[in-house]
Motif scaffolding. Structure first.
Motif, short mmCIF file in Angstrom:
data_model
loop_
_atom_site.label_atom_id
_atom_site.label_comp_id
_atom_site.label_asym_id
_atom_site.label_seq_id
_atom_site.Cartn_x
_atom_site.Cartn_y
_atom_site.Cartn_z
N ARG A 185 21.51 22.22 -11.20
CA ARG A 185 22.10 23.41 -10.59
C ARG A 185 23.62 23.39 -10.60
O ARG A 185 24.24 24.30 -10.05
CB ARG A 185 21.58 23.56 -9.14
CG ARG A 185 20.11 23.95 -9.04
CD ARG A 185 19.87 25.31 -9.67
NE ARG A 185 18.47 25.72 -9.63
CZ ARG A 185 17.59 25.48 -10.58
NH1 ARG A 185 17.95 24.78 -11.66
NH2 ARG A 185 16.34 25.91 -10.48
N TRP B 172 24.43 33.12 -10.29
CA TRP B 172 25.13 31.84 -10.42
C TRP B 172 26.64 32.11 -10.49
O TRP B 172 27.09 33.17 -10.92
CB TRP B 172 24.69 31.13 -11.69
CG TRP B 172 23.30 30.55 -11.63
CD1 TRP B 172 22.16 31.21 -11.26
CD2 TRP B 172 22.90 29.23 -11.96
NE1 TRP B 172 21.07 30.37 -11.34
CE2 TRP B 172 21.50 29.15 -11.77
CE3 TRP B 172 23.58 28.11 -12.41
CZ2 TRP B 172 20.79 27.97 -11.99
CZ3 TRP B 172 22.87 26.94 -12.65
CH2 TRP B 172 21.49 26.88 -12.44
N GLY C 189 24.47 27.02 -9.48
CA GLY C 189 23.41 27.88 -8.97
C GLY C 189 23.53 28.14 -7.49
O GLY C 189 24.17 27.38 -6.76
#
Length: 244
Positions: A174, A192, A242
């Motif tokens: 992430r 994101w 993320g």
């Protein structure tokens, strides 16, 4: 005759990033070998400028053609085979010059030799003594330009390529620094955060940051092509993070 020593020297993104250690290494070389990708190679011109600044002779070696068709036959296997064959051809090209000239030869590596560069792998195949001088890497510059830390407190950062981006996200990554790719698949990542940089440290440097859905993939493509139009080449990377 053979070269007594090879020096692998990281030089960041240009003469302004050459460290004192790298400058000393350059001055110790009898000449510097560099791959030439045609008569008008803008990246070769930057290496030449570095050599001129530190009094090193640059010897341009025509770069063997890489089989890019084979590299696209499968996602990984074809690419790996094509790159290995390309490296082998480079080894033989460099070996011929080293055997003819002897002395201490340098290789100028864009960014840092430890990160997404194969000069060390190529030099290892030459079977000669060598050392490595580090350079300023593109992720370092990206973080500096955006005035940020690449990872959140106590969390990792994953370095990858655009080719592997989807695979790495599916595996749970992430927070990714993404390199070596001009057309990554960013669909579905609108929430994101992205921190983008192209041609960092060059006249055509381009930056963008924000929620990916707001920045837009099209804007990143425009920034990339604007950098290419100014400098005649383009290298870009970005940090993707993320949502929590």
């Amino acid at each position: 005759m053979s070269a007594s020593t090879v020096r692998v020297i990281g030089f960041g993104m240009g003469p302004q990033h050459v460290t004192p250690e790298a400058a000393d290494a350059l001055r110790s070389c009898d000449y510097v070998l560099a791959a030439a990708k045609g008569a008008e190679d803008p990246l070769l011109a930057i290496r030449r400028a570095v050599c001129e600044q530190y009094g090193a002779e640059l010897v341009a070696v025509p770069d063997p053609e890489r089989d890019r068709d084979a590299a696209t036959t499968t996602a990984t296997a074809g690419y790996d085979r094509a790159v290995r064959a390309w490296h082998t051809a480079r080894v033989e090209s460099y070996r011929a010059v080293l055997e003819e000239r002897g002395g201490t030869a340098g290789f100028l590596v864009w960014g840092d030799p430890a990160l997404y560069d194969s000069t060390i792998r190529v030099v290892e195949q030459l079977g000669l003594p060598f050392d490595v001088i580090p350079g300023i890497s593109a992720p370092q510059l990206l973080a500096a330009r955006h005035r940020m830390v690449l990872h959140e407190v106590g969390r990792p950062v994953h370095l990858t390529t655009a080719r592997r981006l989807r695979e790495d996200i599916a595996a749970g990554q992430r927070n990714l620094v993404v390199m070596l790719g001009s057309a990554p698949d960013l669909e579905g990542l609108e929430d994101w955060q992205v921190w983008y940089g192209a041609n960092l440290g060059a006249p055509g440097e381009q930056l963008a940051a924000g929620r990916l859905g707001d920045v837009g993939e099209a804007s990143l493509r425009v920034a990339r092509e604007h950098a290419r139009a100014i400098d005649g080449w383009v290298m870009d990377l970005y940090l993707l993070r993320g949502p929590r």
